[in-house]
Structure formats: C-alpha cells, structure tokens
Design a protein around this motif. Structure first.
Motif, PDB file in Angstrom:
ATOM      1  N   GLU A  29      13.888 -23.220 -11.800  1.00 23.79           N
ATOM      2  CA  GLU A  29      15.184 -23.413 -11.142  1.00 23.79           C
ATOM      3  C   GLU A  29      15.538 -22.233 -10.242  1.00 23.79           C
ATOM      4  O   GLU A  29      16.131 -22.407  -9.181  1.00 23.79           O
ATOM      5  CB  GLU A  29      16.280 -23.632 -12.189  1.00 23.79           C
ATOM      6  N   TRP A  30      15.181 -21.038 -10.635  1.00 24.66           N
ATOM      7  CA  TRP A  30      15.490 -19.811  -9.898  1.00 24.66           C
ATOM      8  C   TRP A  30      14.600 -19.624  -8.664  1.00 24.66           C
ATOM      9  O   TRP A  30      15.023 -19.075  -7.646  1.00 24.66           O
ATOM     10  CB  TRP A  30      15.318 -18.631 -10.863  1.00 24.66           C
ATOM     11  N   SER A  31      13.388 -20.077  -8.738  1.00 24.75           N
ATOM     12  CA  SER A  31      12.356 -19.753  -7.755  1.00 24.75           C
ATOM     13  C   SER A  31      12.647 -20.277  -6.353  1.00 24.75           C
ATOM     14  O   SER A  31      13.027 -21.426  -6.158  1.00 24.75           O
ATOM     15  CB  SER A  31      11.011 -20.323  -8.205  1.00 24.75           C
ATOM     16  N   LYS A  32      12.422 -19.408  -5.397  1.00 27.44           N
ATOM     17  CA  LYS A  32      12.467 -19.786  -3.979  1.00 27.44           C
ATOM     18  C   LYS A  32      11.066 -20.143  -3.476  1.00 27.44           C
ATOM     19  O   LYS A  32      10.907 -20.672  -2.391  1.00 27.44           O
ATOM     20  CB  LYS A  32      13.029 -18.642  -3.132  1.00 27.44           C
ATOM     21  N   GLN A  33      10.037 -19.849  -4.279  1.00 29.67           N
ATOM     22  CA  GLN A  33       8.649 -20.123  -3.912  1.00 29.67           C
ATOM     23  C   GLN A  33       8.242 -21.574  -4.201  1.00 29.67           C
ATOM     24  O   GLN A  33       7.326 -22.091  -3.578  1.00 29.67           O
ATOM     25  CB  GLN A  33       7.696 -19.197  -4.683  1.00 29.67           C
ATOM     26  N   LEU A  34       8.907 -22.191  -5.141  1.00 30.82           N
ATOM     27  CA  LEU A  34       8.544 -23.541  -5.551  1.00 30.82           C
ATOM     28  C   LEU A  34       9.318 -24.570  -4.740  1.00 30.82           C
ATOM     29  O   LEU A  34      10.514 -24.416  -4.504  1.00 30.82           O
ATOM     30  CB  LEU A  34       8.839 -23.740  -7.038  1.00 30.82           C
ATOM     31  N   ASP A  35       8.629 -25.627  -4.358  1.00 33.09           N
ATOM     32  CA  ASP A  35       9.317 -26.681  -3.613  1.00 33.09           C
ATOM     33  C   ASP A  35       9.896 -27.711  -4.593  1.00 33.09           C
ATOM     34  O   ASP A  35       9.723 -27.626  -5.809  1.00 33.09           O
ATOM     35  CB  ASP A  35       8.402 -27.328  -2.580  1.00 33.09           C
ATOM     36  N   LYS A  36      10.590 -28.682  -4.042  1.00 34.75           N
ATOM     37  CA  LYS A  36      11.257 -29.694  -4.859  1.00 34.75           C
ATOM     38  C   LYS A  36      10.264 -30.463  -5.730  1.00 34.75           C
ATOM     39  O   LYS A  36      10.536 -30.752  -6.899  1.00 34.75           O
ATOM     40  CB  LYS A  36      12.025 -30.653  -3.951  1.00 34.75           C
ATOM     41  N   ARG A  37       9.108 -30.777  -5.185  1.00 35.07           N
ATOM     42  CA  ARG A  37       8.080 -31.501  -5.942  1.00 35.07           C
ATOM     43  C   ARG A  37       7.634 -30.699  -7.163  1.00 35.07           C
ATOM     44  O   ARG A  37       7.504 -31.237  -8.261  1.00 35.07           O
ATOM     45  CB  ARG A  37       6.897 -31.809  -5.043  1.00 35.07           C
TER      46      ARG A  37
END
Length: 84
Positions: free
Chosen positions: A59-67
C-alpha cells in the motif's frame, strides 16, 4: 530463527548481501519479490515478514503499480496461500 528470507540473490543485485540488513530493509525486499519473485520467494517473504508487513509495504510503495498491489491482496487471501 531464520536470519533472512531465502530468495535469489539476483533480486537484490545492487546490494552487498553480506552486509544487507534484511529486517531494516524489508520494504525493498518485499517490493522486489512482488515485482520479480517466484512463488517460492513469495512464500519466503510471507513466512519471514508476515502478511501485515507485505500488505503495508504494498500500500505504501510508489514502485508497485496497481496490478502488483491487486495481486498482493489476492495472494494474501487465506484460501490462496494453501492453493499455491
């Protein structure tokens, strides 16, 4: 007690794994496994860090995309853990 999760060293290629703090840097490890890990590495981070830290990091990560974030939620459902 396990001192680190058993994941392929290539996921953390830019770090000196002899000096790497697996507990302090859990967000980096979890992000890498979510993005590039195999199912056995997912199981490793689940056992080592627990579902709360995985979900929090997702939830915090800016590296992970919605998928990726949606897959984390799916993976953490109790019935999925037994099917994998």
């Amino acid at each position: 007690m396990q001192t680190k999760p058993h994941i392929q060293p290539g996921l953390m290629w830019e770090y000196d794994l002899e000096e790497f703090d697996w507990n302090l840097s859990y967000k980096i490890v979890i992000e890498r496994v979510i993005q590039r890990g195999w199912i056995n590495e997912w199981k490793e981070i689940y056992q080592f860090y627990g579902p709360e830290k995985i979900l929090e990091t997702s939830e915090w990560s800016k590296q992970l995309d919605k998928r990726d974030k949606n897959f984390v939620r799916l993976f953490l459902k109790p019935d999925m853990l037994h099917a994998a």
